[in-house]
Design an enzyme around this catalytic site. Sequence first.
Site, PDB file in Angstrom:
ATOM      1  N   THR A 106       1.069  -0.977  -0.038  1.00 34.13           N
ATOM      2  CA  THR A 106      -0.110  -0.119   0.138  1.00 34.13           C
ATOM      3  C   THR A 106       0.774   1.402   0.016  1.00 34.13           C
ATOM      4  O   THR A 106       1.882   1.702  -0.313  1.00 34.13           O
ATOM      5  CB  THR A 106      -1.035   0.152   1.272  1.00 34.13           C
ATOM      6  OG1 THR A 106      -2.076   1.246   0.822  1.00 34.13           O
ATOM      7  CG2 THR A 106      -0.206  -0.190   2.814  1.00 34.13           C
ATOM      8  N   ASN A 107       0.489   2.600   0.374  1.00 33.65           N
ATOM      9  CA  ASN A 107       0.984   4.038   0.602  1.00 33.65           C
ATOM     10  C   ASN A 107       0.981   4.274   1.320  1.00 33.65           C
ATOM     11  O   ASN A 107      -0.072   4.157   2.339  1.00 33.65           O
ATOM     12  CB  ASN A 107       1.434   4.410  -0.864  1.00 33.65           C
ATOM     13  CG  ASN A 107      -0.306   4.652  -1.278  1.00 33.65           C
ATOM     14  OD1 ASN A 107      -1.357   5.418  -0.775  1.00 33.65           O
ATOM     15  ND2 ASN A 107      -1.352   3.932  -2.259  1.00 33.65           N
ATOM     16  N   ARG A 108       0.961   5.865   1.920  1.00 33.06           N
ATOM     17  CA  ARG A 108       1.734   6.328   2.507  1.00 33.06           C
ATOM     18  C   ARG A 108       0.185   7.480   3.250  1.00 33.06           C
ATOM     19  O   ARG A 108      -0.533   8.368   3.978  1.00 33.06           O
ATOM     20  CB  ARG A 108       2.358   7.413   3.303  1.00 33.06           C
ATOM     21  CG  ARG A 108       3.507   6.560   3.711  1.00 33.06           C
ATOM     22  CD  ARG A 108       4.771   7.267   3.700  1.00 33.06           C
ATOM     23  NE  ARG A 108       5.047   8.295   4.714  1.00 33.06           N
ATOM     24  CZ  ARG A 108       6.320   9.324   4.921  1.00 33.06           C
ATOM     25  NH1 ARG A 108       5.850   9.773   4.249  1.00 33.06           N
ATOM     26  NH2 ARG A 108       4.752  10.272   5.939  1.00 33.06           N
ATOM     27  N   SER A 109      -0.575   7.153   2.170  1.00 31.72           N
ATOM     28  CA  SER A 109      -1.631   8.694   1.693  1.00 31.72           C
ATOM     29  C   SER A 109      -2.732   7.734   3.025  1.00 31.72           C
ATOM     30  O   SER A 109      -3.019   6.439   3.568  1.00 31.72           O
ATOM     31  CB  SER A 109      -2.556   8.074   1.160  1.00 31.72           C
ATOM     32  OG  SER A 109      -4.092   8.974   0.842  1.00 31.72           O
ATOM     33  N   ALA A 144      -4.807   7.947  -3.490  1.00 30.16           N
ATOM     34  CA  ALA A 144      -3.565   7.819  -4.184  1.00 30.16           C
ATOM     35  C   ALA A 144      -3.316   6.009  -4.643  1.00 30.16           C
ATOM     36  O   ALA A 144      -3.334   5.317  -3.805  1.00 30.16           O
ATOM     37  CB  ALA A 144      -2.352   7.279  -3.213  1.00 30.16           C
TER      38      ALA A 144
END
Length: 220
Positions: free
Chosen positions: A26-29, A93
Amino acid sequence: MFGDRRTILITAGPTREAIDPVRYITNRSSGKMGYALASEAAKLGYHVILISGPTLLDIPDSVDFIPVETALEMYDAVNHHIGKADIAIFAAAVADYRPAVIPEHKIKKSAERLTIEFIRNPDILGSARKTFGFMGVLVGFAAETEHLEDNAHHKLTSKGCDFVVANDVSRKDIGFDTHKNEVILVFPETTKFPPMDSKYELALVILEHAVKLASVRNTN
Ligand code: CTP
């Protein structure tokens, strides 16, 4: 339109792409910007469809909430709902890539190195005009670490947006998982530089521009 109310579709949060049954990438959003937009739009009386990847945030009051996990699920949800929208704002994101194969069972450790092959996810914002045939006001986001205005301008034209909200994600004081942000709004002919503010105040600025464009379009 929803009754006589304008409908705003918003994508928010990260997507989560499975690697095996127990792991994902996943990502940091955090989803804060998208949720602020949804919450402020609902308070202003718009019908809001919020399509969101997994976040830790409370669902804003009075929105139609559509939870998704993966980019492919978000793509399907947007495809299904965007026809109802007058304005679509893509704050999510979205993972640009997903693992090419998701094994049925947990990957066990064996070799010293593990290579995972990724394949491209569809560009949901990029599909809005070309594939979904969306004719309303289209707002994209751009997270950049350099050449902020130029890169945002490229996204504006390549994805057919009315304007792009761009921010510099290399700055530690704003952006990911903070309450404040500093963005620029890149239009085809001009760029606006609102002051750094809370994500709620910036949401109002973004909504004001989108609604103004929608009104002009409706009277033409
Ligand atoms: N977006 C989308 N679907 C994707 C990727 C991005 O809808 N698969 C949307 C985002 O919600 C955002 C905008 O497109 O509104 C961001 O554009 P993108 O080109 O993906 O930006 P980056 O991820 O920063 O791309 P790049 O890494 O190429 O700069």
